[in-house]
Write a protein that holds these residues in place. Structure first.
Motif, PDB file in Angstrom:
ATOM      1  N   SER A 271       0.950  -1.262  -0.124  1.00 28.19           N
ATOM      2  CA  SER A 271      -0.073  -0.077  -0.219  1.00 28.19           C
ATOM      3  C   SER A 271       0.867   1.293  -0.074  1.00 28.19           C
ATOM      4  N   ILE A 272       1.731   1.214   0.674  1.00 23.91           N
ATOM      5  CA  ILE A 272       2.789   2.266   0.951  1.00 23.91           C
ATOM      6  C   ILE A 272       3.606   2.614  -0.406  1.00 23.91           C
TER       7      ILE A 272
ATOM      8  N   ILE B  12       0.501   4.143  -2.735  1.00 20.90           N
ATOM      9  CA  ILE B  12       0.397   5.410  -2.436  1.00 20.90           C
ATOM     10  C   ILE B  12       1.079   6.489  -2.313  1.00 20.90           C
ATOM     11  N   LEU B  13       2.268   6.261  -1.770  1.00 22.84           N
ATOM     12  CA  LEU B  13       3.497   7.143  -1.613  1.00 22.84           C
ATOM     13  C   LEU B  13       4.611   7.011  -2.299  1.00 22.84           C
ATOM     14  N   ASN B  14       4.369   5.916  -3.055  1.00 25.55           N
ATOM     15  CA  ASN B  14       5.689   5.475  -3.740  1.00 25.55           C
ATOM     16  C   ASN B  14       7.221   5.387  -3.139  1.00 25.55           C
ATOM     17  N   TYR B  15       6.867   4.787  -1.883  1.00 28.29           N
ATOM     18  CA  TYR B  15       8.192   4.626  -1.106  1.00 28.29           C
ATOM     19  C   TYR B  15       8.421   3.078  -1.003  1.00 28.29           C
TER      20      TYR B  15
ATOM     21  N   PHE C 227      -5.411   5.380   2.685  1.00 35.02           N
ATOM     22  CA  PHE C 227      -4.991   4.448   3.621  1.00 35.02           C
ATOM     23  C   PHE C 227      -6.230   3.858   4.367  1.00 35.02           C
ATOM     24  N   ILE C 228      -7.267   4.863   5.046  1.00 36.42           N
ATOM     25  CA  ILE C 228      -8.479   4.168   5.580  1.00 36.42           C
ATOM     26  C   ILE C 228      -9.389   3.435   4.635  1.00 36.42           C
ATOM     27  N   GLU C 229      -9.224   3.762   3.350  1.00 34.10           N
ATOM     28  CA  GLU C 229     -10.202   3.187   2.402  1.00 34.10           C
ATOM     29  C   GLU C 229      -9.489   1.726   2.050  1.00 34.10           C
ATOM     30  N   ILE C 230      -8.298   1.670   2.129  1.00 30.63           N
ATOM     31  CA  ILE C 230      -7.557   0.345   1.764  1.00 30.63           C
ATOM     32  C   ILE C 230      -8.050  -0.608   2.978  1.00 30.63           C
ATOM     33  N   VAL C 231      -7.783  -0.175   4.258  1.00 28.64           N
ATOM     34  CA  VAL C 231      -7.981  -1.040   5.318  1.00 28.64           C
ATOM     35  C   VAL C 231      -9.476  -1.411   5.409  1.00 28.64           C
ATOM     36  N   GLU C 232     -10.439  -0.769   5.001  1.00 22.32           N
ATOM     37  CA  GLU C 232     -11.914  -0.870   4.866  1.00 22.32           C
ATOM     38  C   GLU C 232     -12.133  -2.143   3.671  1.00 22.32           C
ATOM     39  N   ARG C 233     -11.521  -1.872   2.538  1.00 27.59           N
ATOM     40  CA  ARG C 233     -11.639  -2.975   1.732  1.00 27.59           C
ATOM     41  C   ARG C 233     -10.854  -3.981   2.204  1.00 27.59           C
ATOM     42  N   LEU C 234      -9.804  -4.069   2.593  1.00 31.43           N
ATOM     43  CA  LEU C 234      -9.034  -5.381   3.158  1.00 31.43           C
ATOM     44  C   LEU C 234      -9.978  -6.137   4.372  1.00 31.43           C
ATOM     45  N   LEU C 235     -10.439  -5.196   5.097  1.00 33.02           N
ATOM     46  CA  LEU C 235     -11.655  -5.860   6.016  1.00 33.02           C
ATOM     47  C   LEU C 235     -12.447  -6.832   5.351  1.00 33.02           C
ATOM     48  N   LYS C 236     -12.796  -6.446   4.283  1.00 31.61           N
ATOM     49  CA  LYS C 236     -14.048  -7.178   3.588  1.00 31.61           C
ATOM     50  C   LYS C 236     -13.405  -8.220   2.647  1.00 31.61           C
ATOM     51  N   ARG C 237     -11.970  -8.474   2.984  1.00 27.69           N
ATOM     52  CA  ARG C 237     -11.487  -9.466   2.152  1.00 27.69           C
ATOM     53  C   ARG C 237     -10.943  -9.439   1.153  1.00 27.69           C
TER      54      ARG C 237
ATOM     55  N   PRO D   5      -8.694  -8.782  -2.112  1.00 25.89           N
ATOM     56  CA  PRO D   5      -7.498  -9.145  -2.205  1.00 25.89           C
ATOM     57  C   PRO D   5      -6.796  -7.665  -2.632  1.00 25.89           C
ATOM     58  N   ILE D   6      -5.363  -7.749  -1.785  1.00 22.79           N
ATOM     59  CA  ILE D   6      -4.804  -6.633  -1.885  1.00 22.79           C
ATOM     60  C   ILE D   6      -4.584  -6.064  -3.532  1.00 22.79           C
ATOM     61  N   GLN D   7      -4.340  -7.248  -4.207  1.00 25.89           N
ATOM     62  CA  GLN D   7      -3.977  -6.909  -5.805  1.00 25.89           C
ATOM     63  C   GLN D   7      -5.313  -6.140  -6.583  1.00 25.89           C
ATOM     64  N   TYR D   8      -6.344  -6.583  -6.245  1.00 26.99           N
ATOM     65  CA  TYR D   8      -7.626  -5.793  -7.017  1.00 26.99           C
ATOM     66  C   TYR D   8      -7.506  -4.435  -6.356  1.00 26.99           C
ATOM     67  N   ILE D   9      -7.196  -4.390  -4.990  1.00 28.86           N
ATOM     68  CA  ILE D   9      -7.562  -2.638  -4.524  1.00 28.86           C
ATOM     69  C   ILE D   9      -6.325  -1.763  -5.082  1.00 28.86           C
ATOM     70  N   MET D  10      -5.071  -2.410  -5.270  1.00 39.09           N
ATOM     71  CA  MET D  10      -4.173  -1.622  -5.926  1.00 39.09           C
ATOM     72  C   MET D  10      -4.268  -1.539  -7.394  1.00 39.09           C
ATOM     73  N   MET D  11      -5.082  -2.596  -8.034  1.00 38.98           N
ATOM     74  CA  MET D  11      -5.206  -2.660  -9.464  1.00 38.98           C
ATOM     75  C   MET D  11      -4.101  -3.135 -10.069  1.00 38.98           C
ATOM     76  N   GLU D  12      -3.069  -3.750  -9.769  1.00 41.02           N
ATOM     77  CA  GLU D  12      -1.822  -4.096 -10.141  1.00 41.02           C
ATOM     78  C   GLU D  12      -1.211  -5.165  -9.445  1.00 41.02           C
ATOM     79  N   THR D  13      -0.443  -5.999 -10.070  1.00 36.72           N
ATOM     80  CA  THR D  13       0.570  -7.078  -9.239  1.00 36.72           C
ATOM     81  C   THR D  13       1.465  -7.017  -9.915  1.00 36.72           C
ATOM     82  N   THR D  14       2.642  -7.806  -9.389  1.00 39.95           N
ATOM     83  CA  THR D  14       4.054  -8.249  -9.968  1.00 39.95           C
ATOM     84  C   THR D  14       4.126  -9.615 -10.205  1.00 39.95           C
TER      85      THR D  14
END
Ligand code: SAM
Length: 280
Positions: free
Chosen positions: A31-32, A35-38, A59-69, A71-80
């Motif tokens: 996430s970081i 969102i922050l490119n860190y 960040f709050i929105e990401i956590v809310e979506r993660l709480l609904k299970r 996948p982080i890849q769908y939230i970020m809309m990308e993966t490696t």
């Protein structure tokens, strides 16, 4: 949550109980970066940087979506995948690390010459794009799902490779052409295995990419192998990713169809996961 250093504690506190600590830390770093490119070290160096209001909300929105299970890849809309970057959105299977092992096997086997590659059930196109990026030849991907084909096209453009896509239902259409390599990671999870699956897969990823009926678990493998006997060139190779429970059955099926030098390979978790067979 006012500073960068507060974000990790926020993730750990809110997501505890839903995910393991390792999973939370890994989702925090993804996430970081998004969102922050860190990088990880940027995060440490910048721990005292104040967070703007809109970033806090992200960040709050990401956590809310993660709480609904989700996948982080769908939230970020990308993966490696295999060191390359792919779009990853709901409706298309998220590329898995086991599949990277299959890709690695194919690349190491086929570095020496130009070949014609066909990927059946291409999904996000993670397999065929990785092959096209690392090997010489011509590259084709087919899938029945319009969502998959849309995302595959975007991933081909994103990675700047030449891959031709086509909409084909492998269960009812005959393959044409002549191929040196056919690869497939078809649906292989049994309906009866649903009860053991995590909610982030079961509730979010497409059924069409995952499941087969218990009554015919090898349906895709049998049909693809049968078609491969007609369109693989001499010494052509068929590669499959498989359900860990069906290694021997897949070997027996390929042997009956006349494939030779059949190899079963385990994944990094010591599970039977990949099969390779040669058409003489
Ligand atoms: C396990 S996913 C693999 C996706 C991708 N190749 C990967 O490795 O991440 C299986 C894929 O097969 C596709 N598929 C399912 N039924 C199919 C059919 N009858 N004909 C062609 N493709 C099919 C799904 O849409 C999905 O994209």
């Amino acid at each position: 949550m006012n500073k960068v250093s507060d974000i990790l504690s926020f993730f750990l506190k809110e997501l505890k109980g839903c995910y393991t600590e390792n999973e939370i830390r890994s989702m925090f770093y993804i996430s970081i970066e998004h969102i922050l490119n860190y990088s990880k070290s940027d995060t440490i160096i910048s721990s005292n940087v104040e967070l703007k209001e809109d970033l806090k909300i992200s960040f709050i929105e990401i956590v809310e979506r993660l709480l609904k299970r989700e996948p982080i890849q769908y939230i970020m809309m990308e993966t490696t995948f295999y060191g390359l970057s792919f779009f990853s959105r709901r409706g298309v299977l998220i590329p898995r690390s086991e599949t990277e092992e299959l890709v690695d096997w194919i690349i190491k086997d086929n570095e020496s010459s130009e070949k014609r590659y066909l990927d059946i059930g291409t999904g996000s196109a993670c397999i065929i794009v990785s092959l096209a990026k690392n090997l010489q030849g011509s590259f084709y991907g087919i899938d029945v799902s319009p969502n998959a084909l849309r995302e595959a096209k975007q991933n081909i453009i994103r990675n700047n490779v030449d891959v031709i896509l086509d909409k084909v239902d492998i269960l009812i259409s005959d393959l044409s052409g002549n191929w040196d390599i056919i690869v497939s990671n078809p649906p292989y999870v049994l309906e009866s295995e649903k009860k053991y699956m995590k909610k982030n897969v079961l509730n979010w990823e497409p059924e069409i990419a995952l499941f087969v009926e218990d009554s015919d678990p090898l349906i895709f493998y049998r049909i693809i192998a049968e078609q491969a006997t007609k369109v693989l060139n001499k010494n052509g190779i068929l590669y499959f990713e498989i359900n860990e429970s069906f290694g021997q059955k897949t070997i027996d099926m390929l042997d009956k169809k006349g494939f030779v030098n059949i190899e079963l390979k385990k994944d990094i978790n010591d599970k039977d996961r990949m099969v390779k067979a040669i058409w003489k």
